[in-house]
Design an enzyme around this catalytic site. Structure first.
Site, mmCIF file in Angstrom:
data_model
loop_
_atom_site.group_PDB
_atom_site.id
_atom_site.type_symbol
_atom_site.label_atom_id
_atom_site.label_comp_id
_atom_site.label_asym_id
_atom_site.label_seq_id
_atom_site.Cartn_x
_atom_site.Cartn_y
_atom_site.Cartn_z
ATOM 1 N N HIS A 91 36.426 30.510 42.651
ATOM 2 C CA HIS A 91 35.270 29.845 42.040
ATOM 3 C C HIS A 91 34.915 28.577 42.806
ATOM 4 O O HIS A 91 35.543 28.245 43.813
ATOM 5 C CB HIS A 91 35.562 29.541 40.561
ATOM 6 C CG HIS A 91 36.804 28.736 40.320
ATOM 7 N ND1 HIS A 91 36.873 27.383 40.530
ATOM 8 C CD2 HIS A 91 38.034 29.121 39.882
ATOM 9 C CE1 HIS A 91 38.097 26.961 40.216
ATOM 10 N NE2 HIS A 91 38.821 27.992 39.820
ATOM 11 N N CYS A 125 42.364 27.986 40.371
ATOM 12 C CA CYS A 125 42.825 29.118 41.176
ATOM 13 C C CYS A 125 42.496 28.861 42.638
ATOM 14 O O CYS A 125 43.067 27.997 43.257
ATOM 15 C CB CYS A 125 42.168 30.394 40.680
ATOM 16 S SG CYS A 125 42.747 30.889 39.058
#
Lengths: 332, 247
Positions: free
Chosen positions: B197, B213
């Site tokens: 992302h 992440c």
């Protein structure tokens, strides 16, 4: 790659992971129920490619429809024993000696074609790594300073991929690491080949040192400048390999501080096929592949992602004389 | 802003992080014994608040442990207006058998590649959360989202009033920690809880110091989003297993 007795992607713990490009080649080709002949397909690149070429050969030479069935080495041998599969395209020696001993010698339910393709396995690194750090021998990995070149986690030890968790060759590589002594200077990593091969791609792209178990023929040698590390030649007196299935103390009882013995891979087929179609069995035994041929085919299907059917047709057209010679040899 | 004040940027992952606290340690063990496990080395979301000034990061370039100082990274970004050149998006040579559209993540080097035809790739700099390290595997892009909604996990809602007001989901927007786009990584048809992302912390690109992440610059995640199809293969490479100490 030699000897890869893969069951599934056990190293991935909770998540199972699809096998790499090879899986794409096999996908959609596993409708075996209507097939006249079933070829078992283990997971490494050259075996997958040879399976596709055999499928095409059986169609054109004998009018047989061949199905491809993905499986582990153990599963393919067991299926040939049971008569539900007919051909294993690439059985490695010495890696699969125990399977051959069980099914070829003891049960006599599987036949090994007599002519093997010479192959090689050992420890490789990128040429750039060798040139930059003067690492030329497996024994260099026992040098803590040189081993630290491959350290990515700050514990002072390098990391080396030794194969997938369930490959028989991985057990041997553990033995070899212990025997040479680089199990003390390197962390031995197990992971599926797809990840290790892509790690080579990334190491080349990112100028990162990398050392790893390797086998040839393999398309990575066509993609990258990779070299084997020097080793003392194979010496049967220094090669004591006990496998975990045979003895829980296998590692302690094993020693193999020399190069792998000369390796070969063969086409195996079921005794059932030999009984029902002796002409096909004789043809399989007459096939003569070589490293260059397998490398060419592997590069075309794996790297160039040629359509297997289209490539096989082209390859057979280009090698008509060779195939005819196999047919002729099979008829004698 | 100190990291421990940041909301964790992905609810599904954060739930996984909580469950994954013990796996963090088992992950190290497995890596030490040489087996890479997907979803190992997960750092608990709850422990993000416990990160302290003694955290050290392993720098693979210098092979040294370095003190993690988030303010230093922020200052660098403020001075230069961008991340170091090595982590800016560029086309590079990438010889591989993987087909175009495949994503390769090299956490050690903080690079994410998207394979292009003719042995080329787009290379992006990435920031990798602690939970992004210590696992290797092959997953796929299960779905993609523009301006994704971020929903804090229940434990974050319970401990963080700022997160609590988004218990029902924080709409996509410039302040949303997921950034403008998200790629959701699946194992087969199952959500792996990992995402690629954007970020509200552009200074974190090139580091593995932030929660979250695999994060890219917002411009880069938009670029990546356009290049990668649902179903694309994502290969996360092996890497050092213990890139932190003192946390």
């Amino acid at each position: 790659m030699g000897g890869h007795e893969i069951h599934e992607l056990a190293p991935m713990n909770k998540l199972t992971v699809p096998f790499f490009a090879l899986g794409l080649l096999v996908t959609g080709a596993t409708a075996t129920r209507a097939a006249d002949v079933v070829i078992g397909v283990p997971d490494w690149s050259s075996a997958t490619v040879t399976a596709h070429v055999l499928k095409a050969l059986l169609k054109t030479e004998f009018g047989l429809e061949a199905g491809l069935e993905f499986g582990t080495n153990e599963a393919i041998f067991a299926a040939m024993d049971a008569g539900t599969e007919d051909i294993h395209p690439e059985v490695w020696l010495p890696n699969h000696s125990s399977l051959n001993a069980e099914y070829v010698l003891r049960r006599k339910s599987v036949v090994m074609s007599p002519k093997g393709v010479p192959a090689r396995q050992g420890i490789c690194l990128t040429k750039a790594t060798q040139d930059a750090y003067d690492i030329v021998s497996v024994n260099d990995l026992t040098d803590p300073d040189k081993a630290a070149v491959f350290d990515t986690d700050g514990n002072g030890k390098g990391e080396i991929w030794i194969g997938a968790e369930d490959w028989s060759s991985t057990k041997v590589e553990k033995i070899r690491a212990k025997s040479y002594g680089y199990d003390q200077t390197m962390d031995l990593l197990e992971a599926p080949e797809a990840i290790a091969v892509t790690a080579i791609d990334a190491a080349i792209a990112g100028d990162k040192p990398l050392v790893f178990y390797c086998y040839e023929p393999h398309h990575t040698f066509e993609l990258h400048d990779i070299v084997f590390l020097d080793e003392p030649p194979y010496d049967p007196r220094k090669w004591t390999v006990v496998m975990p299935d045979d003895d829980p103390d296998w590692l302690e009882k094993s020693s193999a501080g020399v190069a792998w013995p000369p390796s070969f891979f063969h086409i195996n087929y079921s005794s059932k096929l030999a009984n029902e179609r002796p002409d096909v069995a004789a043809f399989l035994s007459a096939i003569r592949l070589d490293v260059d041929t397998v490398s060419e085919m592997t590069y075309a299907l794996i790297v160039e992602r040629r359509d297997p059917e289209e490539f096989s047709a082209q390859w057979m057209a280009d090698n008509a004389d060779r195939i005819a010679a196999w047919r002729k040899a099979a008829n004698h | 802003m100190p990291e421990h004040d940041m909301p964790d940027p992905d609810s599904a992952k954060c739930n996984g992080q909580r469950r994954g606290l013990l796996r963090f340690f088992s992950g190290i063990f497995r890596a030490r014994t040489g087996r890479y496990t997907l979803a190992a080395l997960v750092f608990a979301a709850g422990s993000a608040a416990a990160i302290n000034i003694n955290t050290q990061i392993y720098n693979p370039e210098t092979r040294q442990w370095e003190q993690y100082d988030p303010n230093r990274a922020i200052r660098y970004f403020q001075q230069h207006g961008q991340t170091p050149a090595a982590f800016q998006r560029k086309i590079v040579t990438f010889r591989t058998a993987e087909k175009p559209g495949t994503v390769v993540i090299d956490g050690d080097k903080h690079f994410l590649y998207v394979v292009l035809p003719n042995f080329q790739a787009v290379r992006y700099g990435i920031g990798v959360g602690r939970e992004g390290f210590g696992w290797a595997g092959i997953v796929n892009v299960g779905r993609k989202a523009e301006w994704p909604v971020w929903t804090p996990p229940a434990e974050m809602v319970a401990r963080d009033p700022k997160a609590a007001k988004y218990a029902g989901g924080m709409p996509g927007g410039p302040d949303n920690p997921l950034g403008p786009r998200a790629l959701y990584l699946y194992e087969g048809n199952k959500d792996s809880i990992y995402r690629i992302h954007g970020t509200t912390e552009p200074w974190s690109i090139g580091l593995n110091v932030s929660s979250g992440c695999i994060r890219l610059h917002n411009d880069d995640i938009v670029d990546l989003y356009e290049r990668v199809e649902v179903g694309a293969k994502v290969i996360v490479l092996m890497q050092g297993a213990a890139l932190y100490k003192g946390v």
